[in-house]
Each structure stands twice: as C-alpha cells, then as structure tokens.
Design a protein around this motif. Structure first.
Motif, PDB file in Angstrom:
ATOM      1  N   ALA A 130       0.856  -1.184   0.000  1.00  0.00           N
ATOM      2  CA  ALA A 130       0.000   0.000   0.000  1.00  0.00           C
ATOM      3  C   ALA A 130       0.892   1.234   0.000  1.00  0.00           C
ATOM      4  O   ALA A 130       1.898   1.285   0.710  1.00  0.00           O
ATOM      5  CB  ALA A 130      -0.912   0.006   1.218  1.00  0.00           C
ATOM      6  N   SER A 131       0.521   2.225  -0.802  1.00  0.00           N
ATOM      7  CA  SER A 131       1.360   3.412  -0.951  1.00  0.00           C
ATOM      8  C   SER A 131       0.521   4.672  -0.971  1.00  0.00           C
ATOM      9  O   SER A 131      -0.669   4.652  -1.289  1.00  0.00           O
ATOM     10  CB  SER A 131       2.173   3.335  -2.250  1.00  0.00           C
ATOM     11  N   LEU A 132       1.193   5.777  -0.653  1.00  0.00           N
ATOM     12  CA  LEU A 132       0.605   7.098  -0.773  1.00  0.00           C
ATOM     13  C   LEU A 132       1.566   7.936  -1.604  1.00  0.00           C
ATOM     14  O   LEU A 132       2.781   7.918  -1.367  1.00  0.00           O
ATOM     15  CB  LEU A 132       0.396   7.741   0.601  1.00  0.00           C
ATOM     16  N   ALA A 133       1.018   8.643  -2.595  1.00  0.00           N
ATOM     17  CA  ALA A 133       1.877   9.424  -3.488  1.00  0.00           C
ATOM     18  C   ALA A 133       1.233  10.767  -3.785  1.00  0.00           C
ATOM     19  O   ALA A 133       0.023  10.946  -3.625  1.00  0.00           O
ATOM     20  CB  ALA A 133       2.109   8.659  -4.792  1.00  0.00           C
ATOM     21  N   ALA A 178      -4.908   9.320 -11.063  1.00  0.00           N
ATOM     22  CA  ALA A 178      -5.804   9.664  -9.958  1.00  0.00           C
ATOM     23  C   ALA A 178      -5.584  11.098  -9.502  1.00  0.00           C
ATOM     24  O   ALA A 178      -6.492  11.732  -8.980  1.00  0.00           O
ATOM     25  CB  ALA A 178      -5.587   8.701  -8.787  1.00  0.00           C
ATOM     26  N   MET A 179      -4.374  11.620  -9.699  1.00  0.00           N
ATOM     27  CA  MET A 179      -4.100  13.019  -9.360  1.00  0.00           C
ATOM     28  C   MET A 179      -4.472  13.940 -10.515  1.00  0.00           C
ATOM     29  O   MET A 179      -5.105  14.978 -10.326  1.00  0.00           O
ATOM     30  CB  MET A 179      -2.609  13.192  -9.034  1.00  0.00           C
ATOM     31  N   LEU A 180      -4.100  13.555 -11.741  1.00  0.00           N
ATOM     32  CA  LEU A 180      -4.321  14.416 -12.897  1.00  0.00           C
ATOM     33  C   LEU A 180      -5.805  14.579 -13.231  1.00  0.00           C
ATOM     34  O   LEU A 180      -6.211  15.602 -13.790  1.00  0.00           O
ATOM     35  CB  LEU A 180      -3.586  13.858 -14.112  1.00  0.00           C
ATOM     36  N   GLN A 240      -9.303  19.147   3.635  1.00  0.00           N
ATOM     37  CA  GLN A 240     -10.493  19.767   4.194  1.00  0.00           C
ATOM     38  C   GLN A 240     -11.277  20.572   3.158  1.00  0.00           C
ATOM     39  O   GLN A 240     -12.509  20.617   3.187  1.00  0.00           O
ATOM     40  CB  GLN A 240     -10.098  20.684   5.360  1.00  0.00           C
ATOM     41  N   SER A 241     -10.558  21.175   2.203  1.00  0.00           N
ATOM     42  CA  SER A 241     -11.226  21.992   1.188  1.00  0.00           C
ATOM     43  C   SER A 241     -11.816  21.159   0.052  1.00  0.00           C
ATOM     44  O   SER A 241     -12.514  21.687  -0.807  1.00  0.00           O
ATOM     45  CB  SER A 241     -10.220  22.993   0.597  1.00  0.00           C
ATOM     46  N   GLY A 242     -11.518  19.849   0.053  1.00  0.00           N
ATOM     47  CA  GLY A 242     -11.994  18.988  -1.023  1.00  0.00           C
ATOM     48  C   GLY A 242     -10.999  18.820  -2.144  1.00  0.00           C
ATOM     49  O   GLY A 242     -11.242  18.090  -3.106  1.00  0.00           O
ATOM     50  N   ARG A 243      -9.839  19.472  -2.026  1.00  0.00           N
ATOM     51  CA  ARG A 243      -8.808  19.375  -3.057  1.00  0.00           C
ATOM     52  C   ARG A 243      -8.118  18.020  -2.978  1.00  0.00           C
ATOM     53  O   ARG A 243      -7.834  17.521  -1.895  1.00  0.00           O
ATOM     54  CB  ARG A 243      -7.781  20.496  -2.866  1.00  0.00           C
ATOM     55  N   VAL A 244      -7.856  17.400  -4.137  1.00  0.00           N
ATOM     56  CA  VAL A 244      -7.132  16.132  -4.174  1.00  0.00           C
ATOM     57  C   VAL A 244      -5.664  16.404  -3.895  1.00  0.00           C
ATOM     58  O   VAL A 244      -4.993  17.104  -4.665  1.00  0.00           O
ATOM     59  CB  VAL A 244      -7.310  15.428  -5.532  1.00  0.00           C
ATOM     60  N   HIS A 283     -12.017  16.416   5.530  1.00  0.00           N
ATOM     61  CA  HIS A 283     -12.926  16.485   4.390  1.00  0.00           C
ATOM     62  C   HIS A 283     -14.268  15.878   4.745  1.00  0.00           C
ATOM     63  O   HIS A 283     -14.349  14.819   5.369  1.00  0.00           O
ATOM     64  CB  HIS A 283     -12.335  15.741   3.193  1.00  0.00           C
ATOM     65  N   ARG A 284     -15.321  16.549   4.326  1.00  0.00           N
ATOM     66  CA  ARG A 284     -16.673  16.029   4.518  1.00  0.00           C
ATOM     67  C   ARG A 284     -17.326  15.908   3.152  1.00  0.00           C
ATOM     68  O   ARG A 284     -17.551  16.917   2.475  1.00  0.00           O
ATOM     69  CB  ARG A 284     -17.504  16.966   5.401  1.00  0.00           C
TER      70      ARG A 284
END
Length: 274
Positions: free
Chosen positions: A108-111, A150-152, A216-220, A259-260
């Motif tokens: 599992a990774s986070l990037a 997933a980011m782009l 929190q702002s919803g930004r990826v 984030h909500r």
C-alpha cells in the motif's frame, strides 16, 4: 493584486540556491560518485562554479570528496525527514496504509504529484512486485501510472497538457497509453469512476489501483494505491476485490484530514427512466 510577470519572478529568485540544488540533484543512479567534470556536464554549469558549490556543500556536511570523486552524505536525508515530520498527511495516512496492506496482503502506498511526476511519500511494502526499487521518494511518470491519473483527473487542463508535452507520452510497455486524445479520455473516465486502475503500462506484470485523497477543502492532495502482479491477480479481480477497500480507505484518510463528502443527491422514483 496584479500577477507578477516572469521578469519580476526571476528577479526575486536566488540563482546561487538554484545552482546548489542543481548540483545536489545531479547525484543519481547514473552518477552516484561523480567527478567535478561530470557534475559540470550534467548541470551545464562551469567547473569553477561547480567547485565552489561542492566546497560549500562539503562545509555544510552534505557532500564529501575523495580521489577526485564526490558523494552525498547521510545528512541529505534530513531534508526528506523534515518533510515527513512536518506533513500531517503522512502521519494521518500511515495507520490506514498498514490496515489496507493487511486486508489486501499487497503493498500500500501514498503518493503526490510533483510537476510531471508522481512521488511516493509513504509506503507499506508487503512483497517485492516491481523490478524497480520502490521506496519513499521514488519518482515515476504520471502518465503511465494509475496514481498519476488519480491526481491528474482532478487537476487543471494546463497541468495535464504539461504532463503530456513534457513526457512525450513515452511508452514503457506495449500497453502504455501514448495517444494524448486517448489519455485525456482516460482521465475523464477516472474522474467519473472516482478511481484509477492501470495494468502493465509502467512495467510488465504490474497492476495497480488508486483512489484520490482529499483535504479539508476537497482538493485532491494525494493518491492511495494498492499494487500487485499478474502472477497473483488480474485487473478484473483487483477491480472487484481491492478497489472497494481502496475507496473506503481513501475516504477514511480524507475524513481524518477534515474532508466532509457532499451528501448524495436525492433520486426520485421515476428519475432516469424518461
């Protein structure tokens, strides 16, 4: 406020710092112990300039020389450690990464996206599935990876075009998407689905699925990934069994970041049947 012009931005930049980082970044897999001449060639700087930079970095403890060659010292790791220590995202995500790895029995990774590449910022390895060495700090091309997509998929059209133009849509395997129009269509599909899956586009035998993490702002702000190999699973199986876990874990991390998610729209009985 009037935006700064390119000339004004250049005037506020310190060229000596830029050159110092250029020399540090020139130490890589191809040049682990370069000579002064090799560093000058890689950076495009003059030998006297490189020599002064090396002596300065040596005085600060970041490089050391011997036998006409130079090498980085462990002190350079402190720069990355400061990033990890000051980044709440990594601290928040770590227990979720451990749980995801336990659930899937896969890494599992986070990037996060850095210019036109994706950088691993946290990782829980389970078994070696890629021939390239994947660790925190590893950079991979955004266009050929599911975490890049997933980011782009949630970034600006300008950044998407930058990735397309700078990468040249290089093919890493026969499966790599290299056509810009098809790539843009794939990003639209990722945005509609809310997750990305790439099979054997970066490396033969590699399957990876990613989901976006929001602040929190919803930004990826990051992409959460689970990776496996064709010897252990299939793309269809990853989609059916792993993607739901991935989406749930990404949502949990996002919630911990404040984030909500917006409430789903109310669907009336006859909607969609006209």
């Amino acid at each position: 406020m009037t935006p700064m012009t390119e000339t004004e931005r250049d005037r506020d930049r310190i060229q000596s710092i830029e050159r110092g980082f250029a020399v540090l970044l020139a130490f890589d897999d191809e040049h682990p112990n370069p000579t002064l001449a090799e560093l000058a060639s890689v950076t495009g700087l003059s030998r006297p300039a490189v020599r002064r930079i090396l002596l300065t970095l040596q005085g600060l403890g970041y490089v050391e020389g011997g036998g006409g060659r130079w090498r980085l010292t462990p002190r350079v790791l402190s720069i990355g450690q400061h990033y990890v220590a000051s980044n709440a995202l990594i601290e928040v995500a770590q227990p979720h990464l451990l749980r995801l790895a336990e659930q899937t029995h896969e890494s599992a990774s986070l990037a996060t996206l850095d210019d036109t590449e994706v950088v691993y910022i946290a990782r829980v390895p389970v078994r070696r599935i890629m021939s390239i060495n994947v660790a925190v700090g590893t950079r991979v091309p955004a266009h050929a990876t599911s975490m890049g997509r997933a980011m782009l998929a949630w970034t600006t059209p300008e950044q998407i075009e930058q990735v397309i133009n700078s990468s040249g849509m290089r093919a890493y395997t026969p499966q790599t998407i290299t056509d810009p129009a098809r790539f843009r269509a794939e990003l639209r599909r990722v945005r509609e689905n809310g997750w990305a899956l790439v099979a054997e586009e970066l490396e033969d035998g590699l399957i990876s699925a990613y989901a976006p993490v929001r602040d929190q702002s919803g930004r990826v702000v990051a992409a959460l990934a689970s990776s496996t190999s064709t010897g252990r699973s299939t793309a269809a199986r990853v989609e059916a069994e792993v993607v739901p876990l991935l989406l749930r874990t990404a949502e949990q991390i996002s919630t911990d970041l404040g984030h909500r998610a917006a409430a789903p729209p109310v669907v009336h009985g006859r909607d969609g049947f006209y």
